[in-house]
Write a protein that holds these residues in place. Structure first.
Motif, PDB file in Angstrom:
ATOM      1  N   ASN A 229       0.804  -1.168  -0.023  1.00 63.39           N
ATOM      2  CA  ASN A 229       0.055   0.106   0.016  1.00 63.39           C
ATOM      3  C   ASN A 229       1.021   1.380  -0.079  1.00 63.39           C
ATOM      4  O   ASN A 229       0.076   2.314   0.047  1.00 63.39           O
ATOM      5  N   GLY A 231       2.310   2.444  -2.444  1.00 60.04           N
ATOM      6  CA  GLY A 231       2.176   3.392  -3.667  1.00 60.04           C
ATOM      7  C   GLY A 231       3.211   2.960  -4.716  1.00 60.04           C
ATOM      8  O   GLY A 231       3.485   3.558  -5.568  1.00 60.04           O
ATOM      9  N   LYS A 232       3.639   1.588  -4.525  1.00 58.41           N
ATOM     10  CA  LYS A 232       4.706   1.376  -5.762  1.00 58.41           C
ATOM     11  C   LYS A 232       4.056   1.105  -7.008  1.00 58.41           C
ATOM     12  O   LYS A 232       4.649   1.510  -7.932  1.00 58.41           O
ATOM     13  N   SER A 233       2.999   0.515  -7.229  1.00 56.22           N
ATOM     14  CA  SER A 233       2.304   0.287  -8.457  1.00 56.22           C
ATOM     15  C   SER A 233       1.884   1.656  -8.977  1.00 56.22           C
ATOM     16  O   SER A 233       1.895   1.972 -10.315  1.00 56.22           O
ATOM     17  N   THR A 234       1.411   2.583  -8.076  1.00 55.19           N
ATOM     18  CA  THR A 234       0.959   4.171  -8.696  1.00 55.19           C
ATOM     19  C   THR A 234       2.346   4.682  -9.035  1.00 55.19           C
ATOM     20  O   THR A 234       2.172   5.157 -10.207  1.00 55.19           O
ATOM     21  N   GLY A 252      -1.771  -5.541  -0.645  1.00 55.72           N
ATOM     22  CA  GLY A 252      -1.462  -6.780  -1.239  1.00 55.72           C
ATOM     23  C   GLY A 252      -1.970  -6.985  -2.459  1.00 55.72           C
ATOM     24  O   GLY A 252      -2.447  -7.884  -3.228  1.00 55.72           O
ATOM     25  N   THR A 253      -2.171  -5.787  -3.314  1.00 54.89           N
ATOM     26  CA  THR A 253      -2.797  -5.934  -4.550  1.00 54.89           C
ATOM     27  C   THR A 253      -1.835  -6.530  -5.531  1.00 54.89           C
ATOM     28  O   THR A 253      -2.296  -7.494  -6.485  1.00 54.89           O
ATOM     29  N   THR A 254      -0.521  -6.262  -5.460  1.00 57.60           N
ATOM     30  CA  THR A 254       0.151  -6.688  -6.588  1.00 57.60           C
ATOM     31  C   THR A 254       0.910  -7.999  -6.278  1.00 57.60           C
ATOM     32  O   THR A 254       1.320  -8.229  -5.078  1.00 57.60           O
ATOM     33  N   LYS A 345       3.394   9.683  -1.040  1.00 59.73           N
ATOM     34  CA  LYS A 345       2.128  10.236  -0.471  1.00 59.73           C
ATOM     35  C   LYS A 345       2.339  11.782   0.209  1.00 59.73           C
ATOM     36  O   LYS A 345       1.866  11.793   1.140  1.00 59.73           O
ATOM     37  N   ASP A 347       1.484  14.462  -0.697  1.00 59.46           N
ATOM     38  CA  ASP A 347       0.133  15.329  -0.831  1.00 59.46           C
ATOM     39  C   ASP A 347      -0.707  14.922   0.250  1.00 59.46           C
ATOM     40  O   ASP A 347      -1.561  15.645   0.644  1.00 59.46           O
ATOM     41  N   ALA A 374       3.355  10.100  -5.881  1.00 55.22           N
ATOM     42  CA  ALA A 374       3.018   9.088  -7.180  1.00 55.22           C
ATOM     43  C   ALA A 374       1.870   9.834  -7.854  1.00 55.22           C
ATOM     44  O   ALA A 374       1.648   9.545  -8.835  1.00 55.22           O
TER      45      ALA A 374
HETATM   46  N1  LIG Z   1      -2.729  10.518  -1.551  1.00 47.81           N
HETATM   47  C1  LIG Z   1      -2.030   9.825  -2.347  1.00 47.81           C
HETATM   48  N2  LIG Z   1      -2.268   8.331  -2.476  1.00 47.81           N
HETATM   49  C2  LIG Z   1      -1.540   7.374  -3.169  1.00 47.81           C
HETATM   50  C3  LIG Z   1      -0.189   8.084  -3.559  1.00 47.81           C
HETATM   51  N3  LIG Z   1       0.251   6.746  -4.354  1.00 47.81           N
HETATM   52  C4  LIG Z   1      -0.332   5.715  -4.043  1.00 47.81           C
HETATM   53  N4  LIG Z   1      -1.637   6.004  -3.445  1.00 47.81           N
HETATM   54  C5  LIG Z   1      -2.771   5.333  -3.180  1.00 47.81           C
HETATM   55  O1  LIG Z   1      -2.481   4.284  -2.361  1.00 47.81           O
HETATM   56  C6  LIG Z   1      -3.012   3.162  -2.530  1.00 47.81           C
HETATM   57  C7  LIG Z   1      -2.044   1.955  -2.469  1.00 47.81           C
HETATM   58  O2  LIG Z   1      -1.476   2.376  -3.927  1.00 47.81           O
HETATM   59  P1  LIG Z   1      -0.832   0.951  -4.634  1.00 47.81           P
HETATM   60  O3  LIG Z   1      -0.082   1.816  -5.721  1.00 47.81           O
HETATM   61  O4  LIG Z   1      -1.774   0.044  -5.292  1.00 47.81           O
HETATM   62  O5  LIG Z   1       0.353   0.521  -3.491  1.00 47.81           O
HETATM   63  P2  LIG Z   1       1.326  -0.519  -3.662  1.00 47.81           P
HETATM   64  O6  LIG Z   1       2.557  -0.178  -2.834  1.00 47.81           O
HETATM   65  O7  LIG Z   1       1.602  -1.045  -5.083  1.00 47.81           O
HETATM   66  O8  LIG Z   1       0.452  -1.767  -2.793  1.00 47.81           O
HETATM   67  P3  LIG Z   1       0.713  -3.337  -2.950  1.00 47.81           P
HETATM   68  O9  LIG Z   1       0.578  -3.863  -4.480  1.00 47.81           O
HETATM   69  O10 LIG Z   1      -0.533  -3.935  -2.397  1.00 47.81           O
HETATM   70  O11 LIG Z   1       1.826  -3.821  -2.294  1.00 47.81           O
HETATM   71  C8  LIG Z   1      -4.112   3.509  -3.816  1.00 47.81           C
HETATM   72  O12 LIG Z   1      -5.125   3.703  -3.197  1.00 47.81           O
HETATM   73  C9  LIG Z   1      -3.475   4.812  -4.392  1.00 47.81           C
HETATM   74  O13 LIG Z   1      -4.185   5.297  -5.045  1.00 47.81           O
HETATM   75  C10 LIG Z   1       0.204   9.323  -3.336  1.00 47.81           C
HETATM   76  O14 LIG Z   1       1.216   9.710  -3.742  1.00 47.81           O
HETATM   77  N5  LIG Z   1      -0.702  10.132  -2.729  1.00 47.81           N
END
Ligand SMILES: Nc1nc2c(ncn2[C@@H]2O[C@H](COP(=O)(O)OP(=O)(O)OP(=O)(O)O)[C@@H](O)[C@H]2O)c(=O)[nH]1
Ligand SMILES: [Mg+2]
Length: 474
Positions: A229, A231-234, A252-254, A345, A347, A374
């Motif tokens: 969570n 924001g790696k995928s974002t 745990g999405t990815t 994050k 922002d 991101a």
């Molecule tokens: N406000 C904010 N939200 C963010 C940012 N980057 C990601 N998010 C939010 O954080 C949540 C998780 O983002 P993902 O990109 O799925 O995170 P991840 O690290 O890939 O998560 P996993 O795949 O579960 O490990 C999503 O709801 C995104 O929209 C950011 O820079 N700012």
């Protein structure tokens, strides 16, 4: 000299502002005349290089302005008559031009055939041909510069100089053999060893400088790792500019490692997004928190473990590991390797919260994290630059760095081995004494290996291997 005329589209695939069709061979002009009409018909007769303005006529209905560049033999890349027709870069139009040229007697060129002709007609040596191949495949500024140097013949010159010296030394050793009964010393053992060592040094410098760029033959890998969570995928989607990784507020999405190429200021890299289970995070807990009797839970746990293993493998093979954590729940990276730490994050938190979290991360991992969002893209350009810097994409800077293919490197190391054996033999004997024949044979072997680099005998097989790496039209 070749009797057939070859043609190929030599601009990159896809649509572009300008497309180029290239012809080479004795009937290049004749073939082009079928579709290209210069405004001044006499311009076909120019010697040397000339630019022809005119019209391209394809079939009954299609006619458009075009230009052609004529390079008369032998003042051309291949030393044959070469003609380049420049038209707007539409793939359909280029295909029509090719059709017209093939109908007029040219045949489609094979990969690397223009360069292969240049080589066979004596316009290039093998190293320079290799430089053309490397240039086509170069992915970073450093590689491109190195390929250019190869093309300019930096190593050709070194190899030629080494070969000359080896031939000289062999002549001296052989003379000593021929006049073994006379009391003349053609070359002392010490001088022979000294001069051989200098040649060996020169060759090993060439081979060593090559290793600095060897790793760049494949684009370097950057892996994004961190807690779920974060924001790696974002971030992956932000940096690649394509929404390909699924992002969601669920931890745990990815699961799979997802890779895509990104363009950094000085070259290309492969960016990989991984599952956020590294710290035994929420996804693992989610699976662990349930009853083992449940088959779905068992399989969930299995998937989590495999996602974790895949993420670790990706991290091990990556040139750069980026730890992505969130400023609203900062987690420090494990200490098992060096990380580029990114606090995401930005922002979503206040200035004070951001400063506090950044300070804490810096205390834990010794370096200040890069603050980004991101979601909005803030700080992402700085991250790109940092990645570029940490991968040293803009290096190698040195003037003597060249890229060698495995074939050329092999020939170089064989030559070095021959010289080493010659030095060993010479250290144990007088130049004219026992072993002189063996020394001469090793010197001959070394020179022959070097000749393979600059295009001596017995290189056909090497040519084929090199030209198979070219693309059509080059
Ligand atoms: N406000 C904010 N939200 C963010 C940012 N980057 C990601 N998010 C939010 O954080 C949540 C998780 O983002 P993902 O990109 O799925 O995170 P991840 O690290 O890939 O998560 P996993 O795949 O579960 O490990 C999503 O709801 C995104 O929209 C950011 O820079 N700012
Ligand atoms: Mg993800």
């Amino acid at each position: 000299m070749y009797i057939d005329t070859i043609a190929a589209v030599s601009s990159p695939p896809g649509a572009s502002a300008r497309g180029i069709v290239r012809l080479s061979g004795p009937r290049a002009i004749e073939a082009a005349r079928g579709c290209f009409c210069p405004n001044d018909a006499a311009s076909w007769d120019g010697a040397g290089h000339s630019r022809l303005e005119g019209r391209l006529k394809l079939g009954q209905r299609l006619e458009l302005p075009a230009s052609a560049f004529l390079f008369r033999a032998p003042r051309s890349y291949t030393r044959e008559d070469v003609l380049e027709i420049h038209v707007p870069g539409s793939p359909g139009l280029l295909a029509l031009v090719m059709d017209a040229l093939l109908a007029a007697g040219a045949r489609p060129a094979e990969a690397g055939e223009f360069t292969s002709r240049a080589l066979h007609n004596g316009a290039l040596d093998l190293m320079r041909a290799e430089g053309v191949a490397e240039m086509i495949h170069a992915r970073s500024d450093g590689q491109l510069r190195a390929a250019r140097r190869l093309l300019d013949g930096a190593l050709s010159r070194d190899a030629d100089a080494a070969r000359d010296e080896l031939d000289d030394l062999r002549a001296l050793v052989e003379a000593a053999l021929d006049f073994a009964d006379e009391d003349i010393e053609f070359i002392s053992r010490d001088e022979l060893v000294e001069r051989l060592r200098r040649v060996a040094e020169r060759l090993s410098t060439a081979a060593a400088s090559d290793q600095r760029v060897e790793r760049l033959a494949e684009p370097p890998r950057i892996v994004l790792a961190g807690p779920p969570n974060a924001g790696k995928s974002t971030l992956m989607n932000r940096l690649t500019g394509v929404d390909r990784a699924i992002c969601s507020p669920l931890a745990g999405t990815t699961r799979d490692v997802l890779c895509a190429s990104i363009t950094l200021p000085h070259g290309e890299a492969m960016l990989c997004d991984t599952a956020g289970v590294f710290t035994g995070g929420a996804a693992a807990e989610r699976a662990d928190g349930r009853s083992d009797r449940d088959a779905a839970v068992m399989s969930e746990r299995g998937v989590t473990q495999r996602a974790d293993a895949a993420a670790r493998r990706a991290m091990e093979s990556a040139e750069l590991a980026v730890w992505v954590t969130s400023l609203d729940d900062p987690v420090a990276p494990p200490r098992d390797r060096s990380w580029q730490v990114v606090a995401n994050k930005r922002d979503a938190v206040t200035d004070d919260q951001a400063a506090l979290a950044a300070e804490r991360l810096e205390r834990q991992c010794g370096i200040a994290p890069l603050l980004i969002s991101a979601l909005t893209g803030a700080g992402c350009d700085a991250l790109r630059e940092r990645m570029d810097e940490r991968l040293h994409l803009s290096t190698p800077e040195g003037p003597d760095v060249v890229v060698l293919s495995a074939d050329l490197r092999h020939a170089l190391s064989e030559a070095a081995a021959c010289i080493e054996r010659a030095v060993e033999l010479a250290t144990g004997h007088d130049a004219a004494g026992a072993g002189a024949e063996l020394i001469a044979a090793e010197l001959h072997g070394a020179a022959a290996r070097l000749a393979r680099l600059t295009g001596g005998t017995d290189v056909e097989e090497l040519y084929d291997r090199i030209f198979s790496r070219f693309c059509i039209g080059k």
